[in-house]
Design a protein around this motif. Sequence first.
Motif, short mmCIF file in Angstrom:
data_model
loop_
_atom_site.label_atom_id
_atom_site.label_comp_id
_atom_site.label_asym_id
_atom_site.label_seq_id
_atom_site.Cartn_x
_atom_site.Cartn_y
_atom_site.Cartn_z
N ASP A 1 12.84 37.74 -4.14
CA ASP A 1 11.48 38.06 -3.48
C ASP A 1 10.20 37.43 -4.28
OD1 ASP A 1 12.10 40.85 -2.33
OD2 ASP A 1 13.03 41.20 -4.21
N TYR A 2 10.26 37.07 -5.54
CA TYR A 2 9.22 36.40 -6.03
C TYR A 2 9.70 35.21 -6.99
CZ TYR A 2 4.23 36.91 -4.99
OH TYR A 2 3.07 36.75 -4.59
N ILE A 3 9.35 34.09 -7.11
CA ILE A 3 9.54 33.15 -8.22
C ILE A 3 8.17 32.69 -9.02
CG2 ILE A 3 10.47 30.83 -8.66
CD1 ILE A 3 12.12 31.24 -6.00
N ILE A 4 8.38 33.09 -10.20
CA ILE A 4 6.95 32.93 -11.06
C ILE A 4 7.09 31.53 -11.59
CG2 ILE A 4 6.17 33.46 -13.17
CD1 ILE A 4 6.44 36.58 -12.58
N CYS A 5 6.21 30.60 -11.54
CA CYS A 5 6.30 29.27 -11.97
C CYS A 5 5.16 28.82 -12.93
CB CYS A 5 5.97 28.09 -10.87
SG CYS A 5 7.02 28.34 -9.38
N GLN A 6 5.36 27.95 -14.03
CA GLN A 6 4.37 28.05 -14.89
C GLN A 6 3.29 26.97 -14.69
OE1 GLN A 6 7.61 28.90 -16.43
NE2 GLN A 6 6.47 30.51 -16.02
N SER A 7 3.33 25.96 -13.58
CA SER A 7 2.78 24.90 -13.15
C SER A 7 2.88 24.61 -11.76
CB SER A 7 3.16 23.65 -14.04
OG SER A 7 4.30 23.18 -13.80
N LYS B 1 4.77 31.47 -0.05
CA LYS B 1 4.51 32.73 -0.33
C LYS B 1 5.15 33.46 -1.24
CE LYS B 1 6.57 34.77 3.91
NZ LYS B 1 6.57 35.63 5.09
N GLN B 2 6.49 33.11 -1.12
CA GLN B 2 7.43 33.61 -2.48
C GLN B 2 7.32 33.36 -3.88
OE1 GLN B 2 10.76 34.17 1.10
NE2 GLN B 2 11.29 34.27 -1.01
N THR B 3 6.32 32.38 -4.22
CA THR B 3 5.90 31.66 -5.41
C THR B 3 4.74 32.07 -5.78
OG1 THR B 3 5.07 29.78 -4.55
CG2 THR B 3 7.66 29.70 -4.73
N VAL B 4 4.48 31.94 -7.13
CA VAL B 4 3.34 32.15 -7.65
C VAL B 4 3.18 31.41 -9.08
CG1 VAL B 4 3.87 34.14 -8.94
CG2 VAL B 4 1.44 33.92 -8.22
#
Length: 373
Positions: free
Chosen positions: A148-154, A170-173
């Motif tokens: 559903d969502y992938i969190i990235c640090q950069s 849209k599935q990343t932040v």
Amino acid sequence: LDMTAVPNRKRLYIFIPNLNLGGAERVVVTLLRHIDRSKFDCCLVVLSDDKGALVVDLPSDIRVIFLNRKRVLSAVPALIRLLWQFRPELVFSNLSHLNLILAMVRFVLPKTVKFIVRESSVVSVNIRQYKAQFLWRFLYKAFYHRLDYIICQSAVMQHDIVENFRVPVKQTVIIHNPVDIDAIKALAKEGMANVTPPPVVSRFRFVFVGGLRPEKRVERLLHAFALIPAGEAYLDIVGDGAERQMLNHLCKELALTDRVRFIGFQSNPYGWMKTADALLLTSDYEGAPNVVLEALALGTPVISTPAIGGVREMLAGQPGCIVAEASTFESFAKAMIDWLNLENKATSKRAVSNYVVARIARHYEDHFLGLIS
């Protein structure tokens, strides 16, 4: 506090491999200390049976489940049973292999569970270390978009996932790693009593903090440091790992034994970081290294290679910090010499203002709740 008395809390199950002093594990424990308990009923699921050094830092109201598995694959059946038994609204995974496996087996998991994962490195770079790279690349392309969502640090990490692995943007932040500034400063004050002065006099003292593993490229650091004039700087290497013996031999070959100390593993390295004149980072790639944020929180400048990942973003515009032009020992030596010649070596008091843990925890909460709703 009777957590059951608070209505409408969402069940948040957080998956981590262990409670050792790794970067991802420390991020999770830091977030757990600040996530709003009126909104979330948190349960920490640890794949191994290793209680680890971080267990003492866990908040007392957090339920912890140890699966007692040594390998990720062997933990998957237990995780599937766990999710069917408790059916939390949200799962937050923090291990790259497990993130991929969850995407692959999602079709057999409860449809009501939402999955957010956190990536701690650049995926396309990370899989270079594995055999059958083509297979890993295929699996990420085929399944990662099921999360559903992938969190990235950069931004570099986000771009890599979107462009190379067919994940819709849209599935990343991008959510930066959190820094608990007050806790780090308190630990640094406590740890300074254990810091011993160098046996020889130098103008400046550099410090490296991290595992002595191939990807950290500490041999590059030693080759670069050998190009610094004697008397200009001393180097403390804080950490341990498989390469320690090799690095000790390299020190002797480079005639650095009177200018370099191997301090070994320190459960509290912050005193060494606080008292150093600069922190050194020589990796080929990094996600968003906590050690850089922690050094900046302590007012310690950073000299780094242009490691693939988030280091450039973290150090962009930071006074007193220098990023080498290339990931070679010659370029890193030049970066150290450039730093030695800086007129003003002081860092900004606002260097980590965008990484303050309370702010980052709110970002996580907003995305957790937004996904559930």
